[in-house]
Design a protein around this motif. Sequence first.
Motif, PDB file in Angstrom:
ATOM      1  N   GLU A   1      34.371  20.854  28.717  1.00  0.00           N
ATOM      2  CA  GLU A   1      35.422  20.604  29.699  1.00  0.00           C
ATOM      3  C   GLU A   1      36.712  20.280  28.950  1.00  0.00           C
ATOM      4  OE1 GLU A   1      36.313  17.160  32.820  1.00  0.00           O
ATOM      5  OE2 GLU A   1      34.415  18.176  33.208  1.00  0.00           O
ATOM      6  N   LEU A   2      37.714  21.084  29.166  1.00  0.00           N
ATOM      7  CA  LEU A   2      38.972  20.914  28.416  1.00  0.00           C
ATOM      8  C   LEU A   2      39.983  20.061  29.164  1.00  0.00           C
ATOM      9  CD1 LEU A   2      39.351  24.616  27.241  1.00  0.00           C
ATOM     10  CD2 LEU A   2      38.483  22.691  25.911  1.00  0.00           C
ATOM     11  N   ALA A   3      39.933  20.110  30.472  1.00  0.00           N
ATOM     12  CA  ALA A   3      40.894  19.329  31.265  1.00  0.00           C
ATOM     13  C   ALA A   3      40.384  19.234  32.685  1.00  0.00           C
ATOM     14  CB  ALA A   3      42.268  19.999  31.252  1.00  0.00           C
ATOM     15  N   ALA A   4      40.817  18.199  33.367  1.00  0.00           N
ATOM     16  CA  ALA A   4      40.458  18.048  34.774  1.00  0.00           C
ATOM     17  C   ALA A   4      41.603  17.351  35.485  1.00  0.00           C
ATOM     18  CB  ALA A   4      39.175  17.240  34.930  1.00  0.00           C
ATOM     19  N   ALA A   5      41.821  17.715  36.727  1.00  0.00           N
ATOM     20  CA  ALA A   5      42.892  17.076  37.495  1.00  0.00           C
ATOM     21  C   ALA A   5      42.553  17.124  38.972  1.00  0.00           C
ATOM     22  CB  ALA A   5      44.218  17.793  37.250  1.00  0.00           C
ATOM     23  N   PRO A   6      42.738  16.001  39.660  1.00  0.00           N
ATOM     24  CA  PRO A   6      42.576  16.051  41.121  1.00  0.00           C
ATOM     25  C   PRO A   6      43.698  16.900  41.701  1.00  0.00           C
ATOM     26  CG  PRO A   6      43.484  13.930  40.438  1.00  0.00           C
ATOM     27  CD  PRO A   6      43.165  14.679  39.184  1.00  0.00           C
ATOM     28  N   MET A   7      43.393  17.647  42.750  1.00  0.00           N
ATOM     29  CA  MET A   7      44.426  18.508  43.347  1.00  0.00           C
ATOM     30  C   MET A   7      45.120  17.760  44.484  1.00  0.00           C
ATOM     31  SD  MET A   7      42.480  22.180  43.238  1.00  0.00           S
ATOM     32  CE  MET A   7      43.940  23.223  43.301  1.00  0.00           C
TER      33      MET A   7
ATOM     34  N   LEU B   1      39.213  22.861  33.793  1.00  0.00           N
ATOM     35  CA  LEU B   1      39.210  24.018  32.909  1.00  0.00           C
ATOM     36  C   LEU B   1      38.045  23.849  31.940  1.00  0.00           C
ATOM     37  CD1 LEU B   1      40.706  26.630  32.043  1.00  0.00           C
ATOM     38  CD2 LEU B   1      41.827  25.247  30.288  1.00  0.00           C
ATOM     39  N   VAL B   2      37.195  24.847  31.873  1.00  0.00           N
ATOM     40  CA  VAL B   2      35.966  24.759  31.090  1.00  0.00           C
ATOM     41  C   VAL B   2      35.881  25.969  30.170  1.00  0.00           C
ATOM     42  CG1 VAL B   2      33.442  24.818  31.270  1.00  0.00           C
ATOM     43  CG2 VAL B   2      34.772  23.481  32.908  1.00  0.00           C
ATOM     44  N   ARG B   3      35.449  25.747  28.938  1.00  0.00           N
ATOM     45  CA  ARG B   3      35.186  26.878  28.046  1.00  0.00           C
ATOM     46  C   ARG B   3      33.680  27.003  27.894  1.00  0.00           C
ATOM     47  NH1 ARG B   3      38.284  26.125  23.017  1.00  0.00           N
ATOM     48  NH2 ARG B   3      36.532  24.891  22.302  1.00  0.00           N
ATOM     49  N   ASP B   4      33.150  28.175  28.184  1.00  0.00           N
ATOM     50  CA  ASP B   4      31.696  28.322  28.076  1.00  0.00           C
ATOM     51  C   ASP B   4      31.302  28.629  26.636  1.00  0.00           C
ATOM     52  OD1 ASP B   4      31.887  31.068  27.578  1.00  0.00           O
ATOM     53  OD2 ASP B   4      31.557  31.607  29.675  1.00  0.00           O
ATOM     54  N   ASP B   5      30.008  28.695  26.399  1.00  0.00           N
ATOM     55  CA  ASP B   5      29.567  28.828  25.014  1.00  0.00           C
ATOM     56  C   ASP B   5      29.913  30.192  24.411  1.00  0.00           C
ATOM     57  OD1 ASP B   5      26.053  29.131  25.974  1.00  0.00           O
ATOM     58  OD2 ASP B   5      27.851  30.152  26.606  1.00  0.00           O
ATOM     59  N   GLY B   6      30.295  31.127  25.278  1.00  0.00           N
ATOM     60  CA  GLY B   6      30.754  32.415  24.754  1.00  0.00           C
ATOM     61  C   GLY B   6      32.254  32.425  24.497  1.00  0.00           C
TER      62      GLY B   6
ATOM     63  N   THR C   1      34.531  32.021  26.819  1.00  0.00           N
ATOM     64  CA  THR C   1      35.285  32.426  28.009  1.00  0.00           C
ATOM     65  C   THR C   1      35.763  31.198  28.776  1.00  0.00           C
ATOM     66  OG1 THR C   1      33.932  34.398  28.166  1.00  0.00           O
ATOM     67  CG2 THR C   1      35.158  33.766  30.142  1.00  0.00           C
ATOM     68  N   MET C   2      36.976  31.265  29.212  1.00  0.00           N
ATOM     69  CA  MET C   2      37.538  30.154  29.980  1.00  0.00           C
ATOM     70  C   MET C   2      37.214  30.328  31.467  1.00  0.00           C
ATOM     71  SD  MET C   2      39.097  28.425  27.699  1.00  0.00           S
ATOM     72  CE  MET C   2      40.713  27.899  27.231  1.00  0.00           C
ATOM     73  N   HIS C   3      36.972  29.185  32.093  1.00  0.00           N
ATOM     74  CA  HIS C   3      36.702  29.189  33.534  1.00  0.00           C
ATOM     75  C   HIS C   3      37.541  28.110  34.204  1.00  0.00           C
ATOM     76  CE1 HIS C   3      32.801  31.495  33.225  1.00  0.00           C
ATOM     77  NE2 HIS C   3      32.990  31.109  31.972  1.00  0.00           N
ATOM     78  N   VAL C   4      37.995  28.401  35.383  1.00  0.00           N
ATOM     79  CA  VAL C   4      38.542  27.345  36.238  1.00  0.00           C
ATOM     80  C   VAL C   4      37.453  26.982  37.224  1.00  0.00           C
ATOM     81  CG1 VAL C   4      40.174  26.844  38.079  1.00  0.00           C
ATOM     82  CG2 VAL C   4      40.950  28.001  36.006  1.00  0.00           C
ATOM     83  N   GLU C   5      37.195  25.703  37.327  1.00  0.00           N
ATOM     84  CA  GLU C   5      36.204  25.247  38.299  1.00  0.00           C
ATOM     85  C   GLU C   5      36.898  24.381  39.343  1.00  0.00           C
ATOM     86  OE1 GLU C   5      33.258  23.012  36.269  1.00  0.00           O
ATOM     87  OE2 GLU C   5      32.167  24.772  35.557  1.00  0.00           O
ATOM     88  N   LEU C   6      36.495  24.569  40.569  1.00  0.00           N
ATOM     89  CA  LEU C   6      36.844  23.594  41.590  1.00  0.00           C
ATOM     90  C   LEU C   6      35.567  22.831  41.876  1.00  0.00           C
ATOM     91  CD1 LEU C   6      39.101  25.402  44.243  1.00  0.00           C
ATOM     92  CD2 LEU C   6      39.736  24.241  42.119  1.00  0.00           C
ATOM     93  N   VAL C   7      35.625  21.527  41.786  1.00  0.00           N
ATOM     94  CA  VAL C   7      34.444  20.723  42.105  1.00  0.00           C
ATOM     95  C   VAL C   7      34.774  19.825  43.288  1.00  0.00           C
ATOM     96  CG1 VAL C   7      33.498  20.812  39.770  1.00  0.00           C
ATOM     97  CG2 VAL C   7      35.049  18.973  40.398  1.00  0.00           C
TER      98      VAL C   7
END
Lengths: 200, 230
Positions: free
Chosen positions: B110-116, B137-142, B144-150
Amino acid sequence: MSVPPPEEDDVSTGVIDPPQVIDDPVVAGFRAGDESALRELYQRHGKLVYSYCRRTLGPERAADATQEVFLAAWRSRDRYRPEAGTLAGWLMGIARFKVIDLYRVERRNPLAGDEDARPEDGMEHAALEDTAQRMLVADALETLPERAQKMVRLAFFHDMTHAQIAEQFDVPLGTVKSDIRRGLERLRRHLEGFDVALRS
Amino acid sequence: MLRFDPDERPDATTAELDRRLARLTESLTDEDHATFTPPDAVWDGIVASLSEERRLADRPVVLTGGAPVQTLRPRRARWMIPATAAAAVAVLAGVVAAVVTGDDRSTSIELAAAPMETLVPVVEVPGASTATATAKLVRDDGGTMHVELVDAAMPDVPAGYHYEIWLVDPDATDPHSLSRGAMAGKVDFEVPPDLDPADYPIIDVSVEPNDGDPTHAGLDHSILRGRLEL
């Protein structure tokens, strides 16, 4: 170009000039995803769409906006129904959306806009919409047969009765009536196409 | 004013159209008749976009989990292919896969997180004030960057509109669509490889009209927005 047969529900009642509506292979090709039909439609209507964008956005941004209008139309081609209105009207309805959108984004975000490039800066949405419709009607009038075009103009501009127009053209009253009726029906269908785009 | 044929009895719709036609025709100016031929670059840009879309459509969709995947037509922001340079410019395209992951991405970072922040969109959305999510913002083990909404919760989108998630640059001049559709719980979107999240740190969810227009409808259409500190 592969042209599928018209769909049955294209032949709806009350449609003006049904053969023209359903038999245009270019429109059918466009709906079927034929890119050569898109090219043909661009050749038919690109000038009108570009002229509207240029007038409202300025020459610099008109090119991109025109491109986006045709791409948006292409991507939503399955939603276009020929019986609901003309493609020219539909495209201008999309163009009006596009231009209003660009105005809105730039008002919110002055960084994005080149204020000097916009000749009609500050045009309100209603004016943008009205301009699109006037240019559509101006274009449509020019596509009417010459005699019908003149008759419609006389009826609109000069408040002439059908009998007066018949006398001026030295044609039977019935001819005047049918020419004007067909002309009006064509013009109405352009506005209907415009309205369908607004509602989509 | 137009004189109607006395034999014709227009219905209400036709009469309304004719009133508009009369008004428009009467107010026509020379400028309304003036047309300009578009530069060749306009059509060239359309061809370039169609070609790029075909190429992307043929690209396999990346799946990192078993959940349903929504594929999209590549969406194009308004700045992506300037018609003036269309023939020469390689097309940047939006990501085509929205990926829903399982819990097996154990090596993700997990590279960063922010409440919206919850915004009030110009489109009336009943319950808009209840919209909530945290962006990550998450970087997977390959790599690749992902944006996640949790913890995402969104009210039903009004008829004729859809939700769409964007990566936006700080000047808000170049939004890139990641995906569209319902967003609830935990949702994961792959960031296009040619997009550096550091240049696009704002995560934005907008209420977009279903008008076929691929561009962002405007910042006043946003319902959630957060900025990742990168």
